[in-house]
Every structure is written in C-alpha cells, then in structure tokens.
Design an enzyme around this catalytic site. Structure first.
Site, short mmCIF file in Angstrom:
data_model
loop_
_atom_site.label_atom_id
_atom_site.label_comp_id
_atom_site.label_asym_id
_atom_site.label_seq_id
_atom_site.Cartn_x
_atom_site.Cartn_y
_atom_site.Cartn_z
N ARG A 47 0.74 -1.21 -0.04
CA ARG A 47 0.09 -0.14 -0.01
C ARG A 47 1.06 1.23 0.00
O ARG A 47 0.30 2.35 -0.34
CB ARG A 47 -0.88 -0.07 1.20
CG ARG A 47 -1.90 1.27 1.29
CD ARG A 47 -2.98 0.96 2.26
NE ARG A 47 -2.86 0.33 3.38
CZ ARG A 47 -2.43 1.01 4.42
NH1 ARG A 47 -2.04 2.28 4.41
NH2 ARG A 47 -2.03 0.34 5.68
N TYR A 98 -15.58 18.81 -14.11
CA TYR A 98 -16.16 17.23 -14.50
C TYR A 98 -17.15 17.16 -13.31
O TYR A 98 -16.91 17.65 -12.16
CB TYR A 98 -15.05 16.52 -14.16
CG TYR A 98 -15.39 15.20 -14.02
CD1 TYR A 98 -16.58 14.44 -14.87
CD2 TYR A 98 -14.99 14.39 -12.69
CE1 TYR A 98 -16.60 13.16 -14.82
CE2 TYR A 98 -15.55 13.02 -12.79
CZ TYR A 98 -16.45 12.37 -13.55
OH TYR A 98 -16.84 11.22 -13.25
N ASP A 169 -6.83 20.10 -13.63
CA ASP A 169 -7.10 18.88 -14.01
C ASP A 169 -6.78 18.82 -15.49
O ASP A 169 -7.60 19.29 -16.32
CB ASP A 169 -8.54 18.45 -13.68
CG ASP A 169 -9.03 16.93 -14.39
OD1 ASP A 169 -8.56 16.59 -15.34
OD2 ASP A 169 -10.13 16.64 -13.77
N LYS A 194 -8.51 7.90 -19.32
CA LYS A 194 -9.01 8.67 -20.47
C LYS A 194 -7.69 8.42 -21.52
O LYS A 194 -7.39 7.38 -21.75
CB LYS A 194 -9.31 10.18 -20.35
CG LYS A 194 -10.31 10.27 -19.10
CD LYS A 194 -11.53 9.40 -19.43
CE LYS A 194 -12.62 9.99 -18.46
NZ LYS A 194 -13.06 9.30 -17.41
C1 LIG Z 1 -11.99 15.68 -16.46
C2 LIG Z 1 -12.27 14.51 -15.78
N1 LIG Z 1 -11.58 14.54 -14.50
C3 LIG Z 1 -11.59 13.49 -13.73
C4 LIG Z 1 -12.32 12.38 -13.88
C5 LIG Z 1 -12.50 11.39 -13.07
O1 LIG Z 1 -11.76 10.17 -13.57
P1 LIG Z 1 -12.04 8.54 -13.09
O2 LIG Z 1 -13.43 8.45 -13.96
O3 LIG Z 1 -10.89 7.98 -13.74
O4 LIG Z 1 -12.30 8.62 -11.75
C6 LIG Z 1 -13.01 12.40 -15.28
C7 LIG Z 1 -13.93 11.18 -15.44
O5 LIG Z 1 -14.76 11.31 -16.61
C8 LIG Z 1 -12.74 13.53 -16.12
O6 LIG Z 1 -13.38 13.57 -17.22
#
Ligand SMILES: Cc1ncc(COP(=O)(O)O)c(C=O)c1O
Length: 354
Positions: A47, A98, A169, A194
C-alpha cells in the site's frame, strides 16, 4: 548521445521505464504482484509503494515536469487534491468542472469541510476577483463539457502572488498538449483512464507536482486512504501511454475536421471546439429528442460515457443527474477517436439526418 540532447516526448514515451539492457533482459517491465516485502528495504508494503507504479509515475512525471503519484482512479486523485484545502477553506472552481468533481465538492461543502466559489474560468476578471478569499484555485481548461478556456499564465501569476494553491485537471489535454506546471501551476491531476491509458480498459488516476511538500502530503493521503492502483492497471496504463503521441495526433486531426464539417450541418445548431484536443460538443437543432435520436442511430460511434479511448464515443451529458442545468439538454459530447475520419463523418451525418 550528448548530455545536452533531450529526447522528444514521443521518444521518451516509447523508451522510458524499460529494464536495463543486459543480454537476455526483457524489453518491457514486468508486473510486480507482491503485497509485502522482505524487511529492511523499500518497497516495504504494497500500500506504500510498488515498482510497477513507479515505472508509470517516472514516465508521467517526466512528461509533466514533476513527481507523479498514481491513484486508484481519477476521482481518487481529485479527492487527494481537494484535501489540500485547509479545513473550512475556500476552493474556487469552474461551474462546469467534471461533474464528479462538482459532486464531491458539494458533498464536502455540506459537511463543512470546505467552501466552494464557482466561476466561469474564461472570465478572467471574475476568477481574479474570487482569489483574495481562496485557498485553492481549481482549473479545468477546457472545462468538461462546455469547453471553456482559461487564461492560465495570468491566473497562475495572480494565484501565486495571493498565496493560493493551483490545481489543474489536465485530463483533456494530456502533457503533450499542455504542461501546467511549466506555466506555474502547483499540482496537475489526470484521469489516466482517458487519453493516457487510451484503450477504455483501465480506471486509474495520477497527480504530479514539483513541490516536495505537496508531493509528501499527496503521498500520505494516498497511503492512509488506501487510494492505490492495482499493479496490473498501472502496467496497462504504461503500455497504453507508449502510443499516446500517435493516438492523440490522429484523434486531434479527426476532431478538427469533424468540428469544421459539423458547423455546416443543417441538423446542428452549435459546435463547441476550443481549437485543441479531441473533444467536440454539438447541440442539435431538434433539442433533446434529436440528441437522444443521435445517440440511438450511430453505428460506428459508441453511445457511452467516458472519453479518450481509441474508439469514438458520444453522449448527451444531461442524461447524468449530476450535470449542471446550465449545460444545454441537447448538448452531445463527442470523444473523437482514431478511426478513419470519413467513416466517422458518414456515420454521424446519417445519424443526424435520421
Ligand atoms: C476531466 C475529468 N476529471 C476526472 C475524472 C474522473 O476520473 P475517473 O473516472 O478515472 O475516476 C473524469 C472522468 O470522466 C474527467 O472527465
């Protein structure tokens, strides 16, 4: 090769994290499956660290210009970054971040853990006006799914002067299109799920920072919350990243061309495309019903949530209850993949015409 020569990101993506070139060595890293280790060295426990994570982290850290930590998901990375806000402190974030990030911020605000101030990140004056009361400035540029773009150098400079931490992000851009740490951001995060992993077969997240204290805080968060990736997921993500430059280049070319053609389409009222990346949003002339019909009629495009895979996907974002009402009900987000552009066009054209 001379010490001065720094390879391009494409070469580093392909070559980093490989085992030493001893005769008979494997050309790619293995997957380390061990929950514990012989006492007296590192790793000490599964971990805390894992060599398969580290190979991925070294590669991603190199591309963004900092030290990376891999997390169980993008949301685990979001959660760790939000925890950089002091108790009861203020986070300034986009109206259209998001929706998972927005929902987590709402939850934390209801619990009294933080206060949220929502802004349009494209409205620089509004963001600057919110900074004096802020502890953390949260940036998505472009935002998901409205694709608003922020003036990052101006915002980072002002945040730096005001002592406000900046978190970006960078999922939609990847480090190949934008390196926020080089522009002055404190922390970058990714949903590695992604573009970085790129094949819609792994859920994973990451943070990157060049600040040793922030790195240590994020590492402690990951360890104590147990927000760790599986070694197999980390390995898959690195394998996907080997071709990021090729996938992204093709997807962006396709996106530019489709955005151009969609603007002329009689069934499309509006196209949003910020001029970079491979996400395009359209609004149908026939409102929500036409957007839903589009989702049902496509045969090459997949009607699915998420984005950044080799395959093209689309979805009407307001089908999610968490999506803000300011997102039009007829907005369809396209994640443009790497298929032949003429096939993507023929399919979406027939689906829009009905
Ligand atoms: C811009 C963005 N940030 C964070 C996330 C969250 O990521 P995860 O689905 O891998 O937890 C997403 C998911 O769609 C996203 O589009």
């Amino acid at each position: 090769m001379s010490d001065q020569h720094r390879s391009s990101p494409a070469t580093r993506l392909v070559g980093m994290g490989r085992p030493d070139r001893s005769p008979g060595a494997a050309v790619g890293p293995g997957i380390e499956l061990s929950s514990t280790y012989v006492a007296g060295g590192t790793p000490a426990y599964g971990r805390f660290s894992n060599r398969t994570w580290e190979v991925l982290e070294d590669t991603l850290g190199d591309l963004e210009g900092g030290r990376a930590l891999s997390f169980a998901s993008g949301m685990a990375a979001v959660s760790a970054c939000l925890a950089l806000t002091p108790p009861g402190g203020t986070v300034v974030l986009p109206h259209h971040s998001y929706n998972g990030t927005g929902a987590l911020v709402d939850l934390l605000e209801r619990r009294g853990a933080l206060r949220a101030v929502r802004v349009d990140p494209a409205d620089t004056a509004a963001v600057l006006a919110a900074l004096p009361s802020a502890d953390v400035l949260w940036i998505e540029s472009p935002t998901n799914p409205m694709l608003e773009i922020a003036d990052l150098p101006t915002l980072f400079a002002a945040a730096g002067k005001a002592g406000v931490r900046t978190v970006v992000d960078n999922t939609f851009n990847t480090p190949l299109l934008l390196q926020p740490l080089q522009l002055g951001a404190d922390v970058v995060l990714h949903s590695v799920t992604k573009y970085l992993a790129g094949h819609s077969d792994v859920v994973l997240g990451a943070t990157i920072t060049a600040d040793e204290q922030l790195y240590a805080t994020l590492l402690t968060h990951r360890t104590l919350h147990g927000a760790i990736p599986g070694p197999h997921e980390a390995w898959l993500a690195l394998r996907g990243m080997r071709t990021l430059h090729l996938r992204l280049e093709r997807a962006c070319e396709n996106a530019v061309e489709l955005a151009r053609r969609l603007k002329e389409h009689p069934a499309v009222a509006r196209v949003r495309y910020p001029g970079r990346g491979a996400i395009v949003c359209l609004e149908t002339v026939g409102g929500q019903a036409a957007a839903e019909a589009l989702e049902q009629r496509v045969q090459v495009w997949l009607p699915a949530t998420s984005l950044g895979g080799v395959e093209s996907t689309l979805e009407r974002r307001r089908r999610h209850a968490a999506e803000p009402e300011s997102v039009p009900v007829e907005l369809v987000r396209l994640s443009v993949g790497i298929e032949a552009v003429e096939d993507l066009w023929a399919d979406i054209d027939q689906a829009l015409r009905g």
